[in-house]
Structures are given as C-alpha cells and as structure tokens.
Design a protein around this motif. Sequence first.
Motif, PDB file in Angstrom:
ATOM      1  N   UNK B 149       0.873  -1.168   0.000  1.00  0.00           N
ATOM      2  CA  UNK B 149       0.000   0.000   0.000  1.00  0.00           C
ATOM      3  C   UNK B 149       0.908   1.216   0.000  1.00  0.00           C
ATOM      4  N   UNK B 150       0.736   2.110  -0.975  1.00  0.00           N
ATOM      5  CA  UNK B 150       1.712   3.181  -1.186  1.00  0.00           C
ATOM      6  C   UNK B 150       1.435   4.474  -0.447  1.00  0.00           C
ATOM      7  N   UNK B 151       0.558   4.448   0.547  1.00  0.00           N
ATOM      8  CA  UNK B 151       0.315   5.669   1.329  1.00  0.00           C
ATOM      9  C   UNK B 151       1.549   5.977   2.174  1.00  0.00           C
ATOM     10  N   UNK B 152       1.645   7.222   2.679  1.00  0.00           N
ATOM     11  CA  UNK B 152       2.736   7.569   3.592  1.00  0.00           C
ATOM     12  C   UNK B 152       3.919   8.176   2.858  1.00  0.00           C
ATOM     13  N   UNK B 153       5.047   8.208   3.540  1.00  0.00           N
ATOM     14  CA  UNK B 153       6.236   8.910   3.016  1.00  0.00           C
ATOM     15  C   UNK B 153       6.923   8.106   1.914  1.00  0.00           C
ATOM     16  N   UNK B 154       7.750   8.818   1.141  1.00  0.00           N
ATOM     17  CA  UNK B 154       8.553   8.175   0.090  1.00  0.00           C
ATOM     18  C   UNK B 154       9.498   7.147   0.732  1.00  0.00           C
ATOM     19  N   UNK B 155      10.001   7.485   1.893  1.00  0.00           N
ATOM     20  CA  UNK B 155      10.904   6.590   2.609  1.00  0.00           C
ATOM     21  C   UNK B 155      10.217   5.256   2.946  1.00  0.00           C
ATOM     22  N   UNK B 156       8.965   5.400   3.422  1.00  0.00           N
ATOM     23  CA  UNK B 156       8.186   4.212   3.772  1.00  0.00           C
ATOM     24  C   UNK B 156       7.948   3.350   2.539  1.00  0.00           C
ATOM     25  N   UNK B 190      -4.424   2.584  -4.189  1.00  0.00           N
ATOM     26  CA  UNK B 190      -3.575   2.755  -3.002  1.00  0.00           C
ATOM     27  C   UNK B 190      -2.104   2.954  -3.374  1.00  0.00           C
ATOM     28  N   UNK B 191      -1.826   2.993  -4.682  1.00  0.00           N
ATOM     29  CA  UNK B 191      -0.441   3.173  -5.127  1.00  0.00           C
ATOM     30  C   UNK B 191      -0.396   4.239  -6.225  1.00  0.00           C
ATOM     31  N   UNK B 192       0.536   5.168  -6.119  1.00  0.00           N
ATOM     32  CA  UNK B 192       0.683   6.184  -7.165  1.00  0.00           C
ATOM     33  C   UNK B 192       1.254   5.528  -8.428  1.00  0.00           C
ATOM     34  N   UNK B 193       1.026   6.178  -9.577  1.00  0.00           N
ATOM     35  CA  UNK B 193       1.542   5.613 -10.839  1.00  0.00           C
ATOM     36  C   UNK B 193       3.054   5.357 -10.803  1.00  0.00           C
ATOM     37  N   UNK B 194       3.806   6.292 -10.255  1.00  0.00           N
ATOM     38  CA  UNK B 194       5.270   6.082 -10.290  1.00  0.00           C
ATOM     39  C   UNK B 194       5.686   4.923  -9.381  1.00  0.00           C
TER      40      UNK B 194
END
Lengths: 431, 431
Positions: B149-156, B190-194
């Motif tokens: 699930x791609x929510x949260x920070x780039x680091x996460x 839940x995930x951005x395209x990139x």
Amino acid sequence: MSKTILINGTIMTMDQMNQVYKNGAVAFENGKLTYVGEIPTDLEKYDEVIDVNGDYVLPGLVNTHGHASMSLLRGYADDLPLQQWLEEKMWPIEAQYTKDHAKWGTYLSLIEMLRTGTTTFVDMYDNMDEVAKAVEASGARARLCRGMIGFGSEELRQSKLEEASAFAKNWNNQANGRITTMMSPHSPYTCTPDFIEQIVGKASELQVPMHIHMSETLAEVAQNEKEYGERPVKHLEKLGVFSQPTLVAHAVHVEDWEMDILAEYDVKVSNNIISNLKLASGVAPVPEMLNKGITVSLGTDSSASNNNLDFFEEIKQAALLFKGVRNDATLIPAEKALQMATIHGAEAIWLDNQIGSLEVGKEADFIVIDTKQAFYQPVHNPISHLVYSGSGRDVKDVYVQGKQVVKNSTCVTIDEEKVFYEVNRLVQQFQ
Amino acid sequence: MSKTILINGTIMTMDQMNQVYKNGAVAFENGKLTYVGEIPTDLEKYDEVIDVNGDYVLPGLVNTHGHASMSLLRGYADDLPLQQWLEEKMWPIEAQYTKDHAKWGTYLSLIEMLRTGTTTFVDMYDNMDEVAKAVEASGARARLCRGMIGFGSEELRQSKLEEASAFAKNWNNQANGRITTMMSPHSPYTCTPDFIEQIVGKASELQVPMHIHMSETLAEVAQNEKEYGERPVKHLEKLGVFSQPTLVAHAVHVEDWEMDILAEYDVKVSNNIISNLKLASGVAPVPEMLNKGITVSLGTDSSASNNNLDFFEEIKQAALLFKGVRNDATLIPAEKALQMATIHGAEAIWLDNQIGSLEVGKEADFIVIDTKQAFYQPVHNPISHLVYSGSGRDVKDVYVQGKQVVKNSTCVTIDEEKVFYEVNRLVQQFQ
C-alpha cells in the motif's frame, strides 16, 4: 420422565429478542423445553447433564419447500433450464416411480436433512403415505402434502383429489404431532382454475393450509397472463386460494403490487434461492418482501435442482446474494438469514407456537454444532460464524421432541448403509 | 523412494480431456505422479497399496487470491460495504498486527484450506516471512507476495519496495519448490503511478509475475477515472503492468473493451465471487471473460470477507450465480466450475506444468473425498455431485508433493489446538 440439560453451550435462542447466551444451558423433559438461559445452579435435579463445551446450540432448522423422493435424481440432469429439465428429464423418469422410489428417496433425503440440522421440512409429492411413514420412523418433523398435477382425465384428477384429501385428513397431527398436512395444487400452470377451486374447498373443509408453486419463472408468468389474463398472484387470489392460510414456493417474479396482495392475505413465502439460481429462474425480491412484512422462509427444493439439502448453504446464500446483486452490503444481515431458517420457517408453516426458537414450553427440537474447528475461530460473533463460515456438515447432534436422532454426525434412527444400497439399486433399474 | 498407489477411486483427472476413471488408480513416487488410469495389473511393484473404496480422487484445489493472516478478523465486522469495512474496521485493527498475528492467522487459514482440499494458494499481505515459514512447515504450496500500500512517506514506500523485493527474491522456489513469489502493488487506488512503475521494474528484474487488486468496486473505478482520466485496466496497461505476467484479483467492473485488453496481454483473473457478493461489490462478467479466452480462476479473498476458506463454496457459487442472474441455466456447467478451481487456477499462477491436473510427471498434489455420505448418493455423475452437492468438509485425505498433510479430516502437519489457543489469545489483546 427423564430430565436432561445441556450446559456450557453458546445458546442461540432465536427468540423475539434474539437472545444469545454465550455460556448457557438448555433443558428438556418429556419432549419439551423446560429451561433456556444462563447455567442454573440446581444441576443436581437433572438426570443427565451434558457438557457441550462451547459448542453452539440452536433450534432445528425449518426447510419450507422440497420433494424428498426426488433425491434419487440428484445429479441425473444439470445445467438445463427449468422447463426442459422438467419435461425432458424429470417427468419421464418420475413416471417410472413406484412406492419404493418414494420410500427410499425420502429416507436418503431424511439422512441428509437430519445430518445437517434440518429437523422440520415441508414436502409436496405423491406416494405421500411412504413419505409420512419414513418421517415417522426417522423421528423428524414435517408438514406434508400430496402435490396434484391436474393434467389428464377428470377421473384422474378426482382420484388425486380424493387421495390428497385422505392423506391430509389421516396424517394430520400424527406421529406424536410431528406430522401435519396441507392441500396442494402443484401450480397454476399445471392445474385448471376449477380444479384449484375444488382443492381450496377441500382444504377449507379439512381445515388445513394450502401449498403451491407460484411465479417461479418468467415463462410461467407469461403463460398465466396469456391463458388467464392475469399474473399468477391475482389469478390465485381470484380463485380463493388465499382465503386459506397459504404457503407459496418460489415467488421469484412478483411485482410490487403483487407483494402487497401477498402481504394483505398474510401469504407465507418459501424462497428457494439455490434452486432458483441453478435452474436460471431468477432472483426473488426477498428484501422487498421482508420490508412489506411478508414472512419469507427458506427452502432447498429437491436435491435434483440444488443438489443437496444442506440448509446452511441456503442460509449463507440468503445473506450473500441480495447484497451482491443489489449493491447494498447491509441487506439481510447474518441474524436475519438465520431467522429465516428458524423462526420465520416455523411461522411460514404455522408451527411457531411449537418450534423455531428455543423457549420454555416449545418442543425440544435443537441442534448442536461442533465448534472445535478452524471455521469457528477466533471467537468473535457466533451468529456470523454460523451463517458465513458454518456448514451443515459441522452439525454434531440433533434432537427432535427431546429424542436424539443424530449422534456424532450419524443418524441413529436410519440405517444409512441400507439406504445407500437401496437408492443405487433403484436407479440402476430406470429405463 | 517408496512407491504408493491408490486404487478403486473415482479419479477426476482434470486433464485436457477431462478424463474420469470410474474405478481407477493414482500412483506416486518421490513427490511426483507416476501413474493415472485404470487399475493396473502390476500392483505388486508398489510398496503401499491404498484402497479408497469408491472415494473421489482429484487434484488439490488452487485458491488464487487471499490474505491468510486476516483469518484473525473472521466475523469481526460483517454486513458493511467495502470502503467502510476497510477504513473503519479492517485497517485500524490491522495497524495493531505484529509478526505473531501474521504467523498464527496464517496457520489458522492453512488448517482451513488444507482441511477442505486447497493445496495451493496465493497470498498477498505483509510480514510475509511469517507466512512463508508457516507454508513451509505445513507442507502446503503457495505463490506469495508482499502487498504494498503506497500511502505515507517516500521513505516508507521505498522500504516496502525493498522488503517486497527481498521477499520475492529470497523465497522464490523455496520449500522444495513449493513456494514461489510475485511482486504486488496493492491496487491502483492505493499506489501512485510512479510507485507502480517502480514495482513493475523490480518484477521484471527479479523475473517474477505481478499480482494486484483491480476494478473491485464501482467507486474504485470512478475514482480512478477522476484521478487518472482512465478506468483501471487502461491505467495499468499504460503503466506497463501487463508487460509482466499479471494476475488481477476481482475484475468485477470491466467493460467489454477492457476484457479485450486483458485477453490481449493474457492477464490472469482471480474471481472472488463470495467476497464480492458479501461486500456488495457486484458480480463479475465471468462468462464473458471465459468466452474471450481469459484464464479465470477462483479465490476466496480473506476469511474476513467470506467468511471461510472452504473452496467448495466458491466452486458451487461459480456454477450457480451466473445462471441465476443471467437467466441461462447452461452457463458455467459443473465441469467448467471444477476446472476453474483446479487447472485454470494452476494456469492463473503459471504452475500448470506442475499442478492443477492428475497427469504423470506432475506433482503429487491430490485430495480424497469421502463419498460414503448421502450427498454423494445415488451414483449418477461424480463431477455434478462434487460441485453441486459436495463440501470441503467432505475432504478426507490431502497430499502435497506426495506427503500426506491431512489424514481422516485432520491436519497432520499443524497442531490445530495450539493454533486455536493462539488466535484467541491474540484477538483478546486487540484495542
């Protein structure tokens, strides 16, 4: 008489408050419930104390439409539409049926039903004396009727009417009250209006309810409109059917105003969800019927169109199907589905003063579910687990009128091996 | 190595001819099938001859979508729509999950699956090392992926991607080949395209397939259109997802032209009929997808939205639902439903050269059904009986890679009582 109590069960009473006792007890004596509630302190007064150790205890299930004899045709023909299935497959082979077929077919269905927690069922077929005798011997409870197809000569019709009337009269309140009866024209498409009127007259005379297939398929409704200028509900209303207490099977294709008529006459409905799906008959407007206050119960139909009598499948399907096809996940929650299979089933056959819930004074018809299985873990919500995760295969013990008919998942009143032998012998003889 | 043969079974091979041997045999050695057919005359060459006495023998079932750890949430919340169920009920409690929850939740699911005949399953979740270890210990077969699930920070996100990649790399072809892996963005919503593109890149690098939830609800499709100007299928195509072998879960709301895209890229579909009904997500166009040559398999989804993992329920539902809602009793006959649960399941996870049918050279993953029960009488059509009348509860023995993992309906590789204790201990600690 012996006093028995089950303790340490999760007791789902299905009473008006839907009371669940998480660690409760159920006692019975002389075939009737004498106690339902928390574990009492006076256990010493009971002759037998059975520790069910966390298992679920609930009323025996009530299957309000079926044809037990047809279990001989399980898997004989599938994946066909209703009329073709009936006319090309079922009726030709049913024409070869004898009393023996009715007897052993019924025993096979009784094994399935009792084994999976159905203690009371409705049956509409012929050779009903054989069906009634098997019910009596098995210890099950049933509301039975001789279904009349009105094709053929007037003489044939009258002989069927006499047979059906004699059956309804002779077997009503027999088997220690476990057998009650009805009068049953098969359907508006197989019985002429005057024949239906005659049957209504007999039901009134004998003071028994009516049972009939109605509005099962679109084709049936169209034919009714063509032949009689009315849809089936109005047609049966005009013929006076609903002047008697009536249970209709299916009611798949009923419009809003037709549901109003059913509600007005307090017509009871047996919805046969799985059979209706399998025969591509459609999806009944069950949420709408419930909203109108109609008593909607569940039925398996026969195992020729289901293809089993495991009532837990109907319960789960009732809780699933309408959500999915109506895009509303709140429709028919687990508790309502279980009510449809118990107390509403009892109401649908006018036996709710005797069965359908665990209440003191009612008959001791109840079932015990083996919860020491993954399907029932972890312990969150027992009714949810029963409806969405349970199976009739998980039924361990079954009691009817306080008599144990299934013990450790085996019928104790029926010789299962003999029945399997006889049904296979009979089907090998079909032409 | 020991040579074993089962004789006197009804063998449903699920091979290309759908060959059924009414009184046949299956032999295996060193984890692989060495014989499938009529009972051979050279029985003396086997070390062990097992007489299954008329029971059915078929390939282990293949469940192509689920979240085993979520069995801890069975019955925790029901009768709610998907987004509310996820956001208000599932996600807050899943936030409290530790490795222990994943471990014991997976064991509970493994008991259910093995016990009811599922030998291979797909799992998408987190704490996947725990899941893989439980699979390895249980003797089951699985294709596993760390769902991101791609929510949260780039680091996460990057830490999840590293974790998922390490898992996919380390566990692929482990447990004697019984564990294979995939890369899995949870869903387009839940995930951005990139992030999805990065995951595709990793899958390509690691040479493992992709697994993703897609087009489960109307709301999801509408949101995708609003956010990205495309429906999910086109969106994922543009992101290059389908350039990798891909298994999509759900595909409930796909239009005709979207199915053409899925067919073009040979995207595999896991249809989760019961979960889709229960969460009111809808009814997928399964007959249309099959007509277009798309590989459609079946999945349970998690037992939080089902609420069990008894795969026989999915099989019967596949054979029932489309008939009823499309008014066509010929749709998805019994045999096709069983194919979806076996060989199509194997195809959907690119393991059809190893499992999904009983053929010489394939892995010895098979199940035995106890047919000495009313549900299987009289003997007409075994595949019909299995699909329309059977239950996972009727599974008696289960073998994976020639090793028996279920014997007389009890898991021999897992301590069931300990698992029940642990899952109840864990759920009592939830806040």
